[in-house]
Design a protein around this motif. Structure first.
Motif, mmCIF file in Angstrom:
data_model
loop_
_atom_site.group_PDB
_atom_site.id
_atom_site.type_symbol
_atom_site.label_atom_id
_atom_site.label_comp_id
_atom_site.label_asym_id
_atom_site.label_seq_id
_atom_site.Cartn_x
_atom_site.Cartn_y
_atom_site.Cartn_z
ATOM 1 N N PRO A 1 10.551 12.189 1.307
ATOM 2 C CA PRO A 1 11.193 11.101 1.708
ATOM 3 C C PRO A 1 9.973 10.182 2.391
ATOM 4 C CG PRO A 1 12.697 12.658 2.183
ATOM 5 C CD PRO A 1 11.415 13.480 1.796
ATOM 6 N N GLN A 2 9.191 10.841 3.278
ATOM 7 C CA GLN A 2 8.135 10.112 3.915
ATOM 8 C C GLN A 2 7.093 9.410 2.779
ATOM 9 O OE1 GLN A 2 9.232 13.031 4.502
ATOM 10 N NE2 GLN A 2 9.350 13.514 6.536
ATOM 11 N N SER A 3 6.938 10.228 1.749
ATOM 12 C CA SER A 3 6.004 9.700 0.750
ATOM 13 C C SER A 3 6.635 8.522 0.034
ATOM 14 C CB SER A 3 5.685 10.749 -0.203
ATOM 15 O OG SER A 3 5.003 11.797 0.266
ATOM 16 N N ILE A 4 8.095 8.640 -0.143
ATOM 17 C CA ILE A 4 8.496 7.258 -0.864
ATOM 18 C C ILE A 4 8.638 6.260 0.005
ATOM 19 C CG2 ILE A 4 11.024 6.714 -1.734
ATOM 20 C CD1 ILE A 4 11.435 9.425 -2.700
ATOM 21 N N ALA A 5 8.867 6.398 1.370
ATOM 22 C CA ALA A 5 9.095 5.310 2.226
ATOM 23 C C ALA A 5 7.740 4.651 2.308
ATOM 24 C CB ALA A 5 9.394 5.999 3.890
ATOM 25 N N THR A 6 6.675 5.367 2.359
ATOM 26 C CA THR A 6 5.367 4.664 2.479
ATOM 27 C C THR A 6 4.799 3.819 1.210
ATOM 28 O OG1 THR A 6 4.274 6.604 1.495
ATOM 29 C CG2 THR A 6 4.431 6.534 3.776
ATOM 30 N N LEU A 7 5.690 3.940 0.198
ATOM 31 C CA LEU A 7 5.507 3.157 -1.064
ATOM 32 C C LEU A 7 6.219 1.942 -0.869
ATOM 33 C CD1 LEU A 7 5.901 5.557 -3.808
ATOM 34 C CD2 LEU A 7 3.731 4.534 -3.236
ATOM 35 N N HIS A 8 6.848 1.803 0.051
ATOM 36 C CA HIS A 8 7.661 0.501 0.292
ATOM 37 C C HIS A 8 7.691 -0.178 1.719
ATOM 38 C CE1 HIS A 8 9.827 1.418 -3.550
ATOM 39 N NE2 HIS A 8 10.225 2.694 -2.998
ATOM 40 N N MET A 9 6.428 0.296 2.275
ATOM 41 C CA MET A 9 6.256 -0.420 3.541
ATOM 42 C C MET A 9 4.940 -1.451 3.430
ATOM 43 S SD MET A 9 5.821 2.930 6.202
ATOM 44 C CE MET A 9 7.188 3.779 6.781
ATOM 45 N N GLY A 10 5.066 -2.620 4.041
ATOM 46 C CA GLY A 10 4.107 -3.678 3.972
ATOM 47 C C GLY A 10 3.184 -3.708 5.098
ATOM 48 N N ASN A 11 3.290 -2.907 6.126
ATOM 49 C CA ASN A 11 2.401 -2.748 7.120
ATOM 50 C C ASN A 11 1.773 -1.274 7.184
ATOM 51 O OD1 ASN A 11 1.141 -2.373 9.715
ATOM 52 N ND2 ASN A 11 2.738 -3.746 10.763
ATOM 53 N N TYR A 12 0.409 -1.369 6.783
ATOM 54 C CA TYR A 12 -0.291 -0.154 6.371
ATOM 55 C C TYR A 12 -0.889 0.547 7.876
ATOM 56 C CZ TYR A 12 0.355 0.262 1.469
ATOM 57 O OH TYR A 12 0.695 0.531 0.332
ATOM 58 N N ASP A 13 -0.541 -0.229 8.876
ATOM 59 C CA ASP A 13 -0.845 0.565 10.118
ATOM 60 C C ASP A 13 0.269 1.588 10.439
ATOM 61 O OD1 ASP A 13 -3.023 -0.985 10.758
ATOM 62 O OD2 ASP A 13 -1.851 -2.654 12.063
ATOM 63 N N VAL A 14 1.218 1.364 9.982
ATOM 64 C CA VAL A 14 2.369 2.576 10.133
ATOM 65 C C VAL A 14 2.037 3.407 9.160
ATOM 66 C CG1 VAL A 14 4.847 3.039 10.089
ATOM 67 C CG2 VAL A 14 3.949 0.651 10.787
ATOM 68 N N VAL A 15 1.762 3.181 7.751
ATOM 69 C CA VAL A 15 1.217 4.098 6.707
ATOM 70 C C VAL A 15 0.294 5.013 7.151
ATOM 71 C CG1 VAL A 15 0.615 4.365 4.253
ATOM 72 C CG2 VAL A 15 2.253 2.473 5.051
ATOM 73 N N ASP A 16 -0.705 4.459 7.796
ATOM 74 C CA ASP A 16 -1.851 5.132 8.157
ATOM 75 C C ASP A 16 -1.303 6.239 9.419
ATOM 76 O OD1 ASP A 16 -3.480 3.629 6.502
ATOM 77 O OD2 ASP A 16 -4.153 2.387 8.320
ATOM 78 N N ARG A 17 -0.388 5.870 10.137
ATOM 79 C CA ARG A 17 0.014 7.010 10.906
ATOM 80 C C ARG A 17 0.783 7.986 10.470
ATOM 81 N NH1 ARG A 17 0.798 2.296 14.133
ATOM 82 N NH2 ARG A 17 3.379 2.509 13.874
ATOM 83 N N ILE A 18 1.564 7.840 9.238
ATOM 84 C CA ILE A 18 2.018 8.815 8.532
ATOM 85 C C ILE A 18 1.416 9.836 7.676
ATOM 86 C CG2 ILE A 18 4.249 9.025 6.807
ATOM 87 C CD1 ILE A 18 5.356 6.255 8.013
ATOM 88 N N LEU A 19 0.724 8.810 6.844
ATOM 89 C CA LEU A 19 -0.299 9.875 5.880
ATOM 90 C C LEU A 19 -1.580 10.213 6.573
ATOM 91 C CD1 LEU A 19 0.579 7.802 2.569
ATOM 92 C CD2 LEU A 19 1.664 10.000 3.410
ATOM 93 N N THR A 20 -1.401 11.014 7.410
ATOM 94 C CA THR A 20 -2.875 11.505 8.061
ATOM 95 C C THR A 20 -3.279 12.709 7.755
ATOM 96 O OG1 THR A 20 -1.699 12.421 9.994
ATOM 97 C CG2 THR A 20 -2.366 9.987 10.112
ATOM 98 N N LEU A 21 -4.407 13.292 7.798
ATOM 99 C CA LEU A 21 -4.930 14.516 7.670
ATOM 100 C C LEU A 21 -4.442 15.577 8.633
ATOM 101 C CD1 LEU A 21 -8.472 13.960 6.383
ATOM 102 C CD2 LEU A 21 -6.350 14.535 4.949
ATOM 103 N N ARG A 22 -4.048 15.068 9.617
ATOM 104 C CA ARG A 22 -3.447 16.005 10.971
ATOM 105 C C ARG A 22 -2.102 16.472 10.440
ATOM 106 N NH1 ARG A 22 -0.228 14.915 14.833
ATOM 107 N NH2 ARG A 22 -0.305 12.590 14.417
ATOM 108 N N ILE A 23 -1.556 15.560 10.147
ATOM 109 C CA ILE A 23 0.128 15.782 9.741
ATOM 110 C C ILE A 23 0.061 16.756 8.393
ATOM 111 C CG2 ILE A 23 2.272 14.861 8.679
ATOM 112 C CD1 ILE A 23 1.759 12.399 10.326
ATOM 113 N N ALA A 24 -0.933 16.409 7.435
ATOM 114 C CA ALA A 24 -0.891 17.187 6.313
ATOM 115 C C ALA A 24 -1.168 18.700 6.682
ATOM 116 C CB ALA A 24 -2.163 16.698 5.480
#
Length: 476
Positions: free
Chosen positions: A109-132
């Motif tokens: 769900p997180q990956s799907i949500a990032t595909l529909h976000m316009g603000n990539y500051d938020v995407v950068d906080r979701i898809l981080t190597l720390r979270i991975a």
């Protein structure tokens, strides 16, 4: 007498380049620069794809070792899980709220949500190597503690995080290119986790992308293939269930298609509906406890998981891979209580909020349903009924009939049952939509978008083909 010929000195006059020559030189320089940039980008794409495959293989091996460690605990004393599971669940929940904040949930769900976000500051906080990294560590800890979770969902977010990191390294500013990298990384993570490259591509098209325009771009295919080849090189060309030499001829054997499709669709749809309701908040005092004391609530979920494991004699712990393989091979038979208890254990594990996917446990539940149904259908090969039950329940949960069919077809290395698998999957899809009108991962992605800053998460208009930079289009 020597005669010498004297030549008068002619002054040297350099030839001035014409405008045509200047344009020609500038064109050659621009072409060389563009080719260098393209090859540099392609090299980074390939390196990223290899890293996704390596990470998926590492994740798989760590998961297997954690499962073996849990088996040792259970063998030493089954009642030890009554202490290990609550303590482990509580510790994992604490870690998701401190060191690895944002690593909760499946990852799809997180990956799907990032595909529909316009603000990539938020995407950068979701898809981080720390979270991975947190996904890997905490999912493995969950497997040690007996949680009924899988690693395929987290592998999707891990792959998306790695490729998004390379997108930032390349300095990509085009939204379509950024989304394409996330899509390709998620699909590559799925393909490498299951060793099913074709299923990874179909998963990207059917589940991740939805309205995303560049559904099957050359970059996506390239990254999925390279990631899959890397996994095969390191782990061998294995299949999840092994080779299945079974067939389902059209006739009375197709009774299994209707039975498995209906039962699997009902069971999978009910599970998806319960998960969607749980994501919106549990009712009553249980919901208040989950909000006010999440660590205590997670510990209680761990205790309940351990109790279910004791009732099932340990068969509901972990991914369920061993049990599904044994059911398919016919080396072990489980009663109907197996898939019922596994169903409950999987639901409790999700409600606890710890990281972990739902793909592998769903395959185990589906195999248990098929193994139970096969005893009532003597006209169909037992192994074939297990496959039909697997694809039916899996599709009932995810509501992605093509992805479910391709995954089951590839994990059993059999194309003879493709038509029956497709028919079962689409029947289960229809039944599941009656029970749960909204697809599971879409609903969870919408819920995730609601939890982040709404103005930041509001999607921008989908880019057109003219918005895509020409240098981003790569050959397969």
């Amino acid at each position: 007498m020597l005669w010498t010929l004297s030549v008068p000195d002619i002054p040297y006059a350099p030839v001035k380049p014409t405008a045509h020559h200047k344009n020609r030189i500038q064109h050659l320089r621009r072409t060389a620069r563009a080719r260098t940039t393209r090859w540099r980008r392609m090299s980074l794409y390939w390196i990223g794809a290899v890293l996704v495959g390596l990470t998926a293989v590492l994740f798989a091996r760590l998961g297997d070792q954690c499962a073996e460690l849990r088996t040792r605990f259970v063998t030493w004393h089954p009642w030890a899980m009554l202490v290990l599971a609550p303590a482990g669940f509580a510790f994992i929940t604490w870690m998701t709220r401190t060191l690895f904040k944002g690593s909760q949930g499946s990852g799809i769900p997180q990956s799907i949500a990032t595909l529909h976000m316009g603000n990539y500051d938020v995407v950068d906080r979701i898809l981080t190597l720390r979270i991975a990294a947190g996904k890997i560590i905490l999912t493995c800890l969950g497997l040690v503690c007996g949680a009924s979770v899988g690693r395929e969902g987290p592998s999707v977010q891990i792959g998306a995080s790695i490729m998004h990191g390379f997108s930032r390294l390349l300095g990509q500013s085009n939204i379509a290119s950024k989304r394409s990298m996330i899509l390709a990384g998620g699909a590559a993570g799925m393909a490498a986790a299951f060793n099913t490259p074709l299923a990874g591509i179909v998963f990207a098209i059917e589940e991740l992308s939805h309205s995303f325009e560049q559904k099957a771009s050359g970059r996506t295919l390239t990254i999925v293939v390279i990631s899959g080849v890397t996994a095969i090189t390191l782990m061998g060309n294995y299949t999840y269930f092994g080779h299945a030499d079974v067939n389902i001829p059209v006739g009375t054997a197709w009774i299994a298609v209707f039975v498995c499709g209906i039962i699997g669709g009902l069971a999978g749809g009910s599970f998806a509906s319960l998960v969607i309701r749980a994501s919106r908040g549990l009712p009553g005092s249980v919901g208040r406890l989950a909000k006010q004391r999440p660590i205590m609530f997670s510990a209680l979920c761990g205790l309940l998981t351990a109790v279910i494991g004791l009732i099932s004699k340990g068969s509901t712990y972990g991914t369920g891979y061993v049990q599904a393989q044994a059911i398919f091979a016919g080396t072990d038979h489980y009663p109907a209580s197996f898939f019922i208890l596994k169903y409950l254990s999987m639901l409790v594990s999700y409600c606890s909020g710890i990281p972990g996917g739902m793909f592998a446990p769903s395959l185990a539940i589906g195999a248990g349903i098929g193994g139970w149904i096969e005893q009532f259908l003597p006209h169909t090969t037992p192994g074939a009924v297990v496959l039909l039950g697997t694809v039916a329940y899996f599709c009932g949960v995810a509501q992605s009939p093509l992805t479910a069919t391709i995954i089951v077809m590839e994990i059993c290395d059999n194309q003879q049952v493709t038509l029956a698998l497709l028919a079962t999957a689409f029947l289960a899809f229809g039944v599941s939509r009656i029970v749960c009108p909204q697809p599971l991962y879409t609903a969870l992605a919408d819920r995730f978008l609601e939890t982040v800053d709404k103005p930041a998460a509001r999607p921008k208009p989908m880019p057109t083909r003219q918005d895509t930079a020409p240098e981003e289009k790569l050959p397969i």
